[in-house]
Design a protein around this motif. Structure first.
Motif, PDB file in Angstrom:
ATOM      1  N   ILE A 235      -6.120 -41.425  66.455  1.00  0.00           N
ATOM      2  CA  ILE A 235      -6.850 -40.437  65.653  1.00  0.00           C
ATOM      3  C   ILE A 235      -8.344 -40.760  65.623  1.00  0.00           C
ATOM      4  CG2 ILE A 235      -7.172 -39.513  63.328  1.00  0.00           C
ATOM      5  CD1 ILE A 235      -4.161 -39.869  62.896  1.00  0.00           C
ATOM      6  N   GLN A 236      -8.685 -42.035  65.402  1.00  0.00           N
ATOM      7  CA  GLN A 236     -10.089 -42.424  65.322  1.00  0.00           C
ATOM      8  C   GLN A 236     -10.798 -42.258  66.664  1.00  0.00           C
ATOM      9  OE1 GLN A 236     -11.704 -43.205  62.430  1.00  0.00           O
ATOM     10  NE2 GLN A 236     -13.509 -42.971  63.743  1.00  0.00           N
ATOM     11  N   THR A 237     -10.112 -42.595  67.743  1.00  0.00           N
ATOM     12  CA  THR A 237     -10.703 -42.462  69.066  1.00  0.00           C
ATOM     13  C   THR A 237     -10.999 -41.003  69.377  1.00  0.00           C
ATOM     14  OG1 THR A 237      -9.562 -44.430  69.891  1.00  0.00           O
ATOM     15  CG2 THR A 237     -10.365 -42.880  71.535  1.00  0.00           C
ATOM     16  N   LEU A 238     -10.066 -40.116  69.021  1.00  0.00           N
ATOM     17  CA  LEU A 238     -10.288 -38.682  69.233  1.00  0.00           C
ATOM     18  C   LEU A 238     -11.471 -38.184  68.403  1.00  0.00           C
ATOM     19  CD1 LEU A 238      -6.605 -37.369  69.306  1.00  0.00           C
ATOM     20  CD2 LEU A 238      -8.205 -37.486  71.228  1.00  0.00           C
ATOM     21  N   LYS A 239     -11.595 -38.670  67.174  1.00  0.00           N
ATOM     22  CA  LYS A 239     -12.728 -38.282  66.333  1.00  0.00           C
ATOM     23  C   LYS A 239     -14.045 -38.756  66.933  1.00  0.00           C
ATOM     24  CE  LYS A 239     -10.359 -38.128  61.837  1.00  0.00           C
ATOM     25  NZ  LYS A 239     -10.244 -38.756  60.497  1.00  0.00           N
ATOM     26  N   ASP A 240     -14.063 -40.017  67.396  1.00  0.00           N
ATOM     27  CA  ASP A 240     -15.284 -40.566  67.977  1.00  0.00           C
ATOM     28  C   ASP A 240     -15.677 -39.826  69.252  1.00  0.00           C
ATOM     29  OD1 ASP A 240     -15.436 -42.424  65.966  1.00  0.00           O
ATOM     30  OD2 ASP A 240     -14.480 -44.025  67.118  1.00  0.00           O
ATOM     31  N   ALA A 241     -14.660 -39.451  70.032  1.00  0.00           N
ATOM     32  CA  ALA A 241     -14.949 -38.805  71.313  1.00  0.00           C
ATOM     33  C   ALA A 241     -15.603 -37.442  71.147  1.00  0.00           C
ATOM     34  CB  ALA A 241     -13.666 -38.665  72.128  1.00  0.00           C
ATOM     35  N   THR A 242     -15.377 -36.799  70.003  1.00  0.00           N
ATOM     36  CA  THR A 242     -15.966 -35.471  69.786  1.00  0.00           C
ATOM     37  C   THR A 242     -17.483 -35.525  69.714  1.00  0.00           C
ATOM     38  OG1 THR A 242     -15.707 -35.692  67.373  1.00  0.00           O
ATOM     39  CG2 THR A 242     -13.919 -34.613  68.587  1.00  0.00           C
ATOM     40  N   HIS A 243     -18.043 -36.718  69.504  1.00  0.00           N
ATOM     41  CA  HIS A 243     -19.500 -36.862  69.459  1.00  0.00           C
ATOM     42  C   HIS A 243     -20.103 -36.934  70.862  1.00  0.00           C
ATOM     43  CE1 HIS A 243     -19.385 -37.383  65.142  1.00  0.00           C
ATOM     44  NE2 HIS A 243     -18.517 -38.369  65.266  1.00  0.00           N
ATOM     45  N   PHE A 244     -19.247 -36.961  71.874  1.00  0.00           N
ATOM     46  CA  PHE A 244     -19.712 -37.083  73.252  1.00  0.00           C
ATOM     47  C   PHE A 244     -19.239 -35.849  74.021  1.00  0.00           C
ATOM     48  CE2 PHE A 244     -19.163 -41.279  71.449  1.00  0.00           C
ATOM     49  CZ  PHE A 244     -20.371 -41.894  71.745  1.00  0.00           C
ATOM     50  N   LYS A 245     -20.066 -34.817  73.977  1.00  0.00           N
ATOM     51  CA  LYS A 245     -19.707 -33.504  74.514  1.00  0.00           C
ATOM     52  C   LYS A 245     -19.322 -33.564  75.983  1.00  0.00           C
ATOM     53  CE  LYS A 245     -21.693 -28.921  75.398  1.00  0.00           C
ATOM     54  NZ  LYS A 245     -22.881 -28.056  75.220  1.00  0.00           N
ATOM     55  N   ASP A 246     -20.142 -34.210  76.786  1.00  0.00           N
ATOM     56  CA  ASP A 246     -19.892 -34.218  78.230  1.00  0.00           C
ATOM     57  C   ASP A 246     -18.669 -35.047  78.586  1.00  0.00           C
ATOM     58  OD1 ASP A 246     -22.268 -32.714  79.475  1.00  0.00           O
ATOM     59  OD2 ASP A 246     -23.199 -34.048  78.019  1.00  0.00           O
ATOM     60  N   LEU A 247     -18.419 -36.108  77.831  1.00  0.00           N
ATOM     61  CA  LEU A 247     -17.202 -36.879  78.062  1.00  0.00           C
ATOM     62  C   LEU A 247     -15.975 -36.032  77.776  1.00  0.00           C
ATOM     63  CD1 LEU A 247     -15.651 -39.523  78.576  1.00  0.00           C
ATOM     64  CD2 LEU A 247     -15.939 -40.067  76.162  1.00  0.00           C
ATOM     65  N   MET A 248     -16.006 -35.275  76.688  1.00  0.00           N
ATOM     66  CA  MET A 248     -14.861 -34.444  76.327  1.00  0.00           C
ATOM     67  C   MET A 248     -14.607 -33.357  77.367  1.00  0.00           C
ATOM     68  SD  MET A 248     -13.506 -35.683  73.664  1.00  0.00           S
ATOM     69  CE  MET A 248     -12.437 -34.361  73.073  1.00  0.00           C
ATOM     70  N   ILE A 249     -15.689 -32.716  77.832  1.00  0.00           N
ATOM     71  CA  ILE A 249     -15.525 -31.688  78.874  1.00  0.00           C
ATOM     72  C   ILE A 249     -14.933 -32.322  80.132  1.00  0.00           C
ATOM     73  CG2 ILE A 249     -16.726 -30.048  80.385  1.00  0.00           C
ATOM     74  CD1 ILE A 249     -18.812 -29.712  78.185  1.00  0.00           C
ATOM     75  N   TYR A 250     -15.456 -33.499  80.464  1.00  0.00           N
ATOM     76  CA  TYR A 250     -14.965 -34.162  81.673  1.00  0.00           C
ATOM     77  C   TYR A 250     -13.497 -34.548  81.548  1.00  0.00           C
ATOM     78  CZ  TYR A 250     -14.124 -37.486  85.327  1.00  0.00           C
ATOM     79  OH  TYR A 250     -13.552 -38.140  86.385  1.00  0.00           O
ATOM     80  N   LEU A 251     -13.083 -35.019  80.385  1.00  0.00           N
ATOM     81  CA  LEU A 251     -11.684 -35.407  80.203  1.00  0.00           C
ATOM     82  C   LEU A 251     -10.745 -34.207  80.344  1.00  0.00           C
ATOM     83  CD1 LEU A 251     -11.891 -38.011  77.283  1.00  0.00           C
ATOM     84  CD2 LEU A 251     -11.372 -38.448  79.698  1.00  0.00           C
ATOM     85  N   VAL A 252     -11.206 -33.030  79.928  1.00  0.00           N
ATOM     86  CA  VAL A 252     -10.403 -31.811  80.144  1.00  0.00           C
ATOM     87  C   VAL A 252     -10.292 -31.530  81.639  1.00  0.00           C
ATOM     88  CG1 VAL A 252     -10.262 -29.324  79.751  1.00  0.00           C
ATOM     89  CG2 VAL A 252     -11.027 -30.832  77.909  1.00  0.00           C
ATOM     90  N   SER A 253     -11.411 -31.658  82.341  1.00  0.00           N
ATOM     91  CA  SER A 253     -11.406 -31.471  83.791  1.00  0.00           C
ATOM     92  C   SER A 253     -10.474 -32.482  84.453  1.00  0.00           C
ATOM     93  CB  SER A 253     -12.829 -31.630  84.339  1.00  0.00           C
ATOM     94  OG  SER A 253     -12.822 -31.773  85.745  1.00  0.00           O
ATOM     95  N   LEU A 254     -10.591 -33.720  84.024  1.00  0.00           N
ATOM     96  CA  LEU A 254      -9.795 -34.793  84.619  1.00  0.00           C
ATOM     97  C   LEU A 254      -8.309 -34.613  84.352  1.00  0.00           C
ATOM     98  CD1 LEU A 254      -9.953 -37.444  86.192  1.00  0.00           C
ATOM     99  CD2 LEU A 254     -10.184 -38.656  84.018  1.00  0.00           C
ATOM    100  N   PHE A 255      -7.966 -33.978  83.233  1.00  0.00           N
ATOM    101  CA  PHE A 255      -6.565 -33.726  82.895  1.00  0.00           C
ATOM    102  C   PHE A 255      -5.867 -32.966  84.032  1.00  0.00           C
ATOM    103  CE2 PHE A 255      -3.151 -31.205  81.119  1.00  0.00           C
ATOM    104  CZ  PHE A 255      -2.488 -32.096  80.285  1.00  0.00           C
ATOM    105  N   PHE A 256      -6.521 -31.941  84.549  1.00  0.00           N
ATOM    106  CA  PHE A 256      -5.922 -31.137  85.620  1.00  0.00           C
ATOM    107  C   PHE A 256      -5.885 -31.914  86.941  1.00  0.00           C
ATOM    108  CE2 PHE A 256      -7.330 -27.899  82.574  1.00  0.00           C
ATOM    109  CZ  PHE A 256      -6.138 -27.197  82.422  1.00  0.00           C
ATOM    110  N   THR A 257      -6.889 -32.759  87.155  1.00  0.00           N
ATOM    111  CA  THR A 257      -6.871 -33.598  88.356  1.00  0.00           C
ATOM    112  C   THR A 257      -5.693 -34.566  88.325  1.00  0.00           C
ATOM    113  OG1 THR A 257      -9.255 -33.483  88.742  1.00  0.00           O
ATOM    114  CG2 THR A 257      -8.119 -35.392  89.619  1.00  0.00           C
TER     115      THR A 257
END
Length: 451
Positions: A235-257
């Motif tokens: 839960i905390q990691t997900l909260k922290d990650a929301t402060h990093f916009k480009d990381l979050m977008i990339y992780l969505v992209s990487l999910f499909f990869t």
């Protein structure tokens, strides 16, 4: 005292690194022989009865194979945070690694007792063996920070990566001596379970002889609620990650990869066998080409990354995958065209093997570039958490990708079902266009300066 000034300490550390690398050598036998090359075909073609009269008589086997692996990945997702908390907050890393190792060895050995028609037993053993294998990968990775300085960790990890390729080649060479994939030869084929289990069992012995148990940090109590820690961490990691916009977008992209990669790893040889009708000689060449091209791809794209940046390199690997998917889909037409233009008499099987080299290059380069992007978007103080989330999302993606692929190929041909792989790569490329690498690096640096 530094290791350079203490030869004996340096020798012990090198021995420990060797032991850690040997686990990659050992467990590669499982993922290559059981998941990618040999047992995947035994299960889908012989354990599960063929559907006589169907356009693809192995459709049910393909579906059940995908779903067994998907279930194992979901189990890893469910237990991963708790196991991660236990290994981080106790001196039991080596014990958990040992249990995962023994669990995978035993479940793999028991595949010997799966006869044609024993579908549920085969699925359960595959799911459990893959669960233990995937969990063991996580446990083994948790030793890396204790094996050297931060500057040396990439090099140490690279040693293990390289040694793992040799383990895969050696184990597959042993397994391919079992003969043709026929019911008449099943008594020989079912030896693949014990062969792989014994290879893993023996090859990993140096790991448990030389790898030391990292000590529990001072001030950390053994008496903790691991379930609560695991849940709170996610839960905390997900909260922290929301402060990093480009990381979050990339992780969505990487999910499909990662979803696409899971399908490729689990079904490449199945596709070659059922759609292209490759034989033993083609499979051996294909495996060797993939291993070599994967290593070359990781190295070559690493150099390219230094020149053009991590995001562009990752996108370039996705384009490579899209081209490869197109060539595989039209391999029959491509073979006819090439033979007509060049005056050759190449078979579809050998053209497919050649194209598989591009897939191998994609395997090495995509995974290498993806790790790099997660690394540069992660502040040092959060790198462990974000890489943990990266691994967790990768398992969820694998489960979803395999489940969806298994279902789609019950509706259409295996050839057309494989188009979902290209679709996943296209989605990943499209989403990644919205990632701003410079902004992502700046956000990571800004966060690090505040801590």
């Amino acid at each position: 005292m530094s290791l350079d000034k203490n030869p004996e300490a340096k020798k012990k550390k090198n021995r420990e690194i060797f032991g850690w690398c040997m686990f990659d050598f050992a467990n590669s036998s499982y993922t290559t022989v059981i998941i990618s090359v040999v047992y995947c075909e035994i299960f889908t073609r012989l354990v599960v009865p063929a559907e006589v009269g169907s356009d693809n008589p192995f459709r049910l086997g393909n579906t059940l194979w995908a779903w067994a692996l998907a279930a194992s990945y979901l189990f890893v997702v469910a237990t991963g945070p708790i196991f991660g908390a236990i290994t981080d907050y106790s001196s039991k890393k080596k014990l958990f690694l040992f249990f995962s190792y023994i669990g995978c060895v035993v479940a793999t050995f028991l595949l010997y007792y799966v006869e044609p028609g024993m579908i549920w037993l085969g699925m359960v053993l595959v799911a459990f063996s893959n669960f233990f294998f995937a969990s063991g990968e996580n446990f083994a990775s948790s030793f890396l920070p204790f094996l050297g300085s931060k500057e040396d960790l990439g090099k140490i990890s690279g040693y293990a990566w390289g040694i793992g390729y040799f383990g895969g080649i050696g184990s597959v060479a042993l397994a391919t001596t079992l003969g043709d994939y026929t019911l008449d030869n099943f008594d020989n084929l079912k030896l693949v379970g014990p062969y792989t289990a014994i290879f893993f069992l023996i090859a990993a012995i140096p790991t448990f002889l030389f790898l030391k148990e990292p000590h529990l940090p001072l001030g950390v109590s053994h008496k903790v609620n691991y379930f609560k820690i695991g849940k709170d961490r996610v839960i905390q990691t997900l909260k922290d990650a929301t402060h990093f916009k480009d990381l979050m977008i990339y992780l969505v992209s990487l999910f499909f990869t990662m979803a696409a990669l899971a399908i490729v790893i689990s079904f490449a040889f199945i596709y070659g066998s059922q759609e292209i009708h490759i034989q033993a000689e083609h499979k051996q060449a294909m495996f060797i080409f993939i291993q070599i091209s994967a290593a070359i791809g990781a190295l070559a794209f690493g150099v390219i990354q230094d020149s053009i940046g991590a995001k562009k390199t990752f996108n370039l690997t996705l384009v490579l995958w899209l081209v490869t998917c197109g060539l595989i889909y039209y391999v029959h037409d491509l073979t006819t065209f090439a033979n007509g233009i060049l005056g050759k008499n190449w078979t579809v099987q050998w053209v497919f093997v050649f194209i598989s080299s591009l897939a191998g290059m994609g395997l090495g380069s995509t995974q290498s570039a993806s790790r790099a992007l997660v690394g540069i978007f992660s502040p040092e103080s959060k790198s462990g958490e974000f890489f943990g989330m990266w691994g967790l999302s990768g398992k969820i993606a694998a489960a979803l990708g395999l489940f969806l692929f298994g279902y789609i190929q019950t509706l259409v041909s295996l050839r057309n079902a494989f188009l979902v792989v290209a679709f996943f790569y296209f989605l990943s490329l499209l989403i990644n266009l919205f990632v701003n690498e410079e902004r992502g690096v700046e956000a990571a640096n800004r966060f690090q300066e505040k801590t």
